[in-house]
Design an enzyme around this catalytic site. Structure first.
Site, mmCIF file in Angstrom:
data_model
loop_
_atom_site.group_PDB
_atom_site.id
_atom_site.type_symbol
_atom_site.label_atom_id
_atom_site.label_comp_id
_atom_site.label_asym_id
_atom_site.label_seq_id
_atom_site.Cartn_x
_atom_site.Cartn_y
_atom_site.Cartn_z
ATOM 1 C CB ILE A 10 -0.984 -0.017 1.198
ATOM 2 C CG1 ILE A 10 -2.065 1.059 1.019
ATOM 3 C CG2 ILE A 10 -0.244 0.163 2.533
ATOM 4 C CD1 ILE A 10 -3.221 0.952 2.002
ATOM 5 C CB SER A 131 5.592 -7.810 -14.167
ATOM 6 O OG SER A 131 6.486 -7.059 -14.957
ATOM 7 C CD GLU A 133 11.336 -6.694 -16.969
ATOM 8 O OE1 GLU A 133 12.215 -7.550 -16.808
ATOM 9 O OE2 GLU A 133 11.420 -5.785 -17.807
ATOM 10 C CE1 TYR A 154 9.398 -7.160 -10.022
ATOM 11 C CE2 TYR A 154 9.433 -7.230 -12.422
ATOM 12 C CZ TYR A 154 8.795 -6.912 -11.249
ATOM 13 O OH TYR A 154 7.536 -6.345 -11.285
HETATM 14 P P1 NAP Z 1 6.646 -0.048 -5.719
HETATM 15 O O1 NAP Z 1 6.320 1.412 -5.799
HETATM 16 O O2 NAP Z 1 8.052 -0.478 -5.752
HETATM 17 O O3 NAP Z 1 5.950 -0.605 -4.380
HETATM 18 C C1 NAP Z 1 6.278 -1.860 -3.861
HETATM 19 C C2 NAP Z 1 5.576 -2.033 -2.531
HETATM 20 O O4 NAP Z 1 5.924 -3.318 -1.984
HETATM 21 C C3 NAP Z 1 5.967 -0.998 -1.463
HETATM 22 O O5 NAP Z 1 4.833 -0.692 -0.692
HETATM 23 C C4 NAP Z 1 6.973 -1.766 -0.615
HETATM 24 O O6 NAP Z 1 7.097 -1.291 0.704
HETATM 25 C C5 NAP Z 1 6.321 -3.134 -0.623
HETATM 26 N N1 NAP Z 1 7.209 -4.225 -0.238
HETATM 27 C C6 NAP Z 1 8.428 -4.527 -0.751
HETATM 28 N N2 NAP Z 1 8.925 -5.615 -0.152
HETATM 29 C C7 NAP Z 1 8.007 -6.023 0.755
HETATM 30 C C8 NAP Z 1 7.945 -7.089 1.696
HETATM 31 N N3 NAP Z 1 8.935 -7.974 1.813
HETATM 32 N N4 NAP Z 1 6.847 -7.204 2.466
HETATM 33 C C9 NAP Z 1 5.838 -6.311 2.365
HETATM 34 N N5 NAP Z 1 5.840 -5.272 1.511
HETATM 35 C C10 NAP Z 1 6.915 -5.135 0.716
HETATM 36 O O7 NAP Z 1 5.891 -0.857 -6.877
HETATM 37 P P2 NAP Z 1 4.669 -0.393 -7.803
HETATM 38 O O8 NAP Z 1 5.205 0.280 -9.009
HETATM 39 O O9 NAP Z 1 3.628 0.243 -6.981
HETATM 40 O O10 NAP Z 1 4.157 -1.818 -8.320
HETATM 41 C C11 NAP Z 1 3.206 -2.566 -7.561
HETATM 42 C C12 NAP Z 1 3.314 -4.029 -7.933
HETATM 43 O O11 NAP Z 1 3.084 -4.197 -9.338
HETATM 44 C C13 NAP Z 1 4.692 -4.648 -7.691
HETATM 45 O O12 NAP Z 1 4.488 -5.987 -7.335
HETATM 46 C C14 NAP Z 1 5.367 -4.576 -9.042
HETATM 47 O O13 NAP Z 1 6.360 -5.581 -9.158
HETATM 48 C C15 NAP Z 1 4.192 -4.815 -9.962
HETATM 49 N N6 NAP Z 1 4.271 -4.226 -11.297
HETATM 50 C C16 NAP Z 1 4.560 -2.894 -11.429
HETATM 51 C C17 NAP Z 1 4.569 -2.330 -12.691
HETATM 52 C C18 NAP Z 1 4.863 -0.859 -12.883
HETATM 53 O O14 NAP Z 1 5.142 -0.472 -14.026
HETATM 54 N N7 NAP Z 1 4.746 -0.029 -11.854
HETATM 55 C C19 NAP Z 1 4.284 -3.127 -13.812
HETATM 56 C C20 NAP Z 1 3.994 -4.477 -13.623
HETATM 57 C C21 NAP Z 1 3.966 -5.011 -12.357
HETATM 58 P P3 NAP Z 1 8.093 -0.042 1.054
HETATM 59 O O15 NAP Z 1 7.321 1.200 0.693
HETATM 60 O O16 NAP Z 1 8.328 -0.200 2.509
HETATM 61 O O17 NAP Z 1 9.318 -0.212 0.203
HETATM 62 O O1 G4F Z 2 12.145 2.113 -15.470
HETATM 63 P P1 G4F Z 2 12.834 0.811 -15.476
HETATM 64 O O2 G4F Z 2 13.791 0.531 -14.384
HETATM 65 O O3 G4F Z 2 11.673 -0.279 -15.553
HETATM 66 P P2 G4F Z 2 11.614 -1.804 -16.047
HETATM 67 O O4 G4F Z 2 12.918 -2.462 -15.939
HETATM 68 O O5 G4F Z 2 10.955 -1.813 -17.385
HETATM 69 O O6 G4F Z 2 10.652 -2.450 -14.943
HETATM 70 C C1 G4F Z 2 9.451 -1.785 -14.540
HETATM 71 O O7 G4F Z 2 8.382 -2.223 -15.350
HETATM 72 C C2 G4F Z 2 8.042 -3.624 -15.193
HETATM 73 C C3 G4F Z 2 6.887 -3.914 -16.160
HETATM 74 O O8 G4F Z 2 7.401 -4.220 -17.426
HETATM 75 C C4 G4F Z 2 7.660 -3.865 -13.755
HETATM 76 F F1 G4F Z 2 7.272 -5.158 -13.600
HETATM 77 C C5 G4F Z 2 8.823 -3.540 -12.852
HETATM 78 O O9 G4F Z 2 8.417 -3.716 -11.497
HETATM 79 C C6 G4F Z 2 9.203 -2.080 -13.060
HETATM 80 O O10 G4F Z 2 8.142 -1.283 -12.605
HETATM 81 O O11 G4F Z 2 13.635 0.628 -16.862
HETATM 82 C C7 G4F Z 2 13.019 0.806 -18.105
HETATM 83 C C8 G4F Z 2 14.076 0.752 -19.192
HETATM 84 C C9 G4F Z 2 15.000 -0.472 -19.112
HETATM 85 O O12 G4F Z 2 15.158 -1.007 -20.400
HETATM 86 C C10 G4F Z 2 16.330 0.104 -18.623
HETATM 87 O O13 G4F Z 2 17.464 -0.619 -19.076
HETATM 88 O O14 G4F Z 2 14.931 1.898 -19.066
HETATM 89 C C11 G4F Z 2 16.269 1.475 -19.245
HETATM 90 N N1 G4F Z 2 17.163 2.449 -18.605
HETATM 91 C C12 G4F Z 2 18.098 3.185 -19.265
HETATM 92 N N2 G4F Z 2 18.783 3.948 -18.391
HETATM 93 C C13 G4F Z 2 17.245 2.727 -17.298
HETATM 94 C C14 G4F Z 2 18.251 3.666 -17.160
HETATM 95 N N3 G4F Z 2 16.530 2.274 -16.236
HETATM 96 C C15 G4F Z 2 16.829 2.778 -15.007
HETATM 97 N N4 G4F Z 2 16.099 2.365 -13.927
HETATM 98 N N5 G4F Z 2 17.851 3.697 -14.815
HETATM 99 C C16 G4F Z 2 18.581 4.175 -15.864
HETATM 100 O O15 G4F Z 2 19.478 5.014 -15.702
#
Ligand code: NAP
Ligand code: G4F
Length: 341
Positions: A10, A131, A133, A154
């Site tokens: 959350i 995801s 990913e 991941y």
């Molecule tokens: P986020 O901002 O990184 O939030 C992750 C949450 O998980 C935070 O509340 C974190 O707590 C909590 N957490 C981490 N480790 C935990 C543990 N061991 N026990 C309990 N809570 C824990 O991620 P988000 O972008 O909101 O994404 C939400 C979910 O969707 C994640 O599972 C992510 O992998 C998945 N997802 C995200 C995307 C995207 O593009 N955003 C896309 C596909 C899937 P803290 O605040 O204390 O760190």
């Molecule tokens: O923003 P990113 O770190 O996100 P990524 O790896 O796509 O993963 C995110 O999306 C996933 C869904 O497809 C989620 F499941 C996952 O939890 C997360 O939210 O990187 C995006 C792209 C990558 O290709 C990375 O190599 O940006 C490229 N990149 C280039 N320069 C960088 C950077 N990424 C990061 N974080 N930092 C850089 O400086």
């Protein structure tokens, strides 16, 4: 009677928007929060209600996905109608540094929660944050039938969670679904994900606080949408007549370079003068191209993304410029150059 929901994660980007959405729909919302030596609730502080108030509708509970016994206790006490499992170590680059921890949280954590639901005998609907990913090296466009080919610890952990969620649906008749979400961003995005890293740097360079931004692979293609729209999709998946897995995506490709250019242009800056390469931001294996097909979600749930990458970049740049101009929020002053990933 209002519905009760439990949200793990959350305090994260999605968890905060989902909590807002569920409260607006009249839910009683329970959130799992990790104990930390400093507060980790900035994204939900505006939702806080004193639990002593008789009308309080949001409740936070200490807990961790690594602690299965605690999850059983909480599930029994809360007895939720809906469980959203959003908690994870969610950073792909960091998962190469901490593969075991990522497997424990992002993978095994999901089965601990599913087992807690089963053991506590709770009759709830279950959402798993899967995801794009998981598709990894499978070429786009990717949909619900695309083969998984994860390219990181991941991604592999998310594949495990995907399959145990399906297994609990088939083995125990649990209404359990996977939302396979492509990248979605917002002003609340973690500061080390690429979009937010860029938009924070744009705001700071514009304000004269920094000059350079160090980046990794600019050629990667992502399908970036707007997080508040995606949490609506999560909720709709749990209101459906039958449990099915769904992709949520915009179907619009954008390279990291294009996102950079749009963000810098919006602030009147020339990105090429400010961006430098640093190989520390490369991954041992990269996911080159993610472009989703969300046709099933549109047909069954009436869900369709409306915000695409260029508008998203402008929303995020504007928010980071505003935040920088805000007084009295010391955490905003962390330099973006110290970003770890
Ligand atoms: P986020 O901002 O990184 O939030 C992750 C949450 O998980 C935070 O509340 C974190 O707590 C909590 N957490 C981490 N480790 C935990 C543990 N061991 N026990 C309990 N809570 C824990 O991620 P988000 O972008 O909101 O994404 C939400 C979910 O969707 C994640 O599972 C992510 O992998 C998945 N997802 C995200 C995307 C995207 O593009 N955003 C896309 C596909 C899937 P803290 O605040 O204390 O760190
Ligand atoms: O923003 P990113 O770190 O996100 P990524 O790896 O796509 O993963 C995110 O999306 C996933 C869904 O497809 C989620 F499941 C996952 O939890 C997360 O939210 O990187 C995006 C792209 C990558 O290709 C990375 O190599 O940006 C490229 N990149 C280039 N320069 C960088 C950077 N990424 C990061 N974080 N930092 C850089 O400086």
């Amino acid at each position: 009677m209002s519905k009760r929901a439990l949200i793990t994660g959350i305090t994260g980007q999605d968890g905060s928007y989902l909590a807002e959405l569920l409260l607006s729909k009249g839910y009683e919302v329970h959130g799992l929060v990790r104990r930390s030596s400093s507060f980790n609730t900035q994204r939900i502080d505006h939702l806080y209600q004193d639990p002593h108030e008789p009308n309080a509708r949001i409740f936070l509970h200490y807990g961790d996905l690594s602690d299965g016994a605690r999850l059983v206790t909480l599930l029994s006490q809360i007895d939720p109608d809906e469980v959203y499992n959003l908690a994870a170590q969610s950073h792909v680059r960091v998962s190469f540094d901490e593969p075991e921890h990522t497997g424990d949280t992002t993978g095994i954590g999901s089965i601990r929660l599913l087992e807690a639901v089963r053991v506590a005998g709770v009759r709830c609907r279950f959402y798993q944050a899967s995801s794009s990913e998981m598709f990894g090296a499978s070429p786009p466009p990717q949909d619900e039938d695309t083969l998984f080919y994860p390219r990181s610890p991941y991604g592999a952990a998310k594949v495990y969670s995907y399959w145990v969620t399906r297994n609990y649906r088939e083995a125990y008749g649990l209404f359990a679904v996977n939302g396979i979400l492509f990248n979605h961003e917002s002003p609340r995005r973690g500061e080390t994900f690429v979009t937010r890293k860029i938009t924070r740097a744009v705001a700071r360079i514009r304000a004269g606080r920094e000059k350079l931004l160090y980046m990794g692979n600019l050629d990667a293609v992502r399908d970036w949408g707007y997080a508040p729209e995606y949490v609506e999709g999560m909720w709709r998946m749990l209101q459906a007549d039958e449990p099915k897995d769904y992709v949520l995506a915009t179907s619009t490709p954008c390279t990291v370079r294009q996102f950079l250019q749009t963000a810098f242009d919006h602030a009147g800056l020339d990105w090429e003068k400010h961006v430098r390469f640093d190989d520390r931001y490369l991954r041992p294996t990269e996911v080159d191209s993610l472009i989703g097909d969300a046709g099933r979600a549109e047909a069954d749930l009436g869900w369709k993304a409306t915000v695409h990458a260029p508008e998203l970049a402008r929303i995020m740049v504007d928010a980071d410029i505003d935040a920088l101009e805000c007084e009295g929020r010391p955490w905003i002053d962390r330099p973006s150059l110290s970003a770890w990933a």
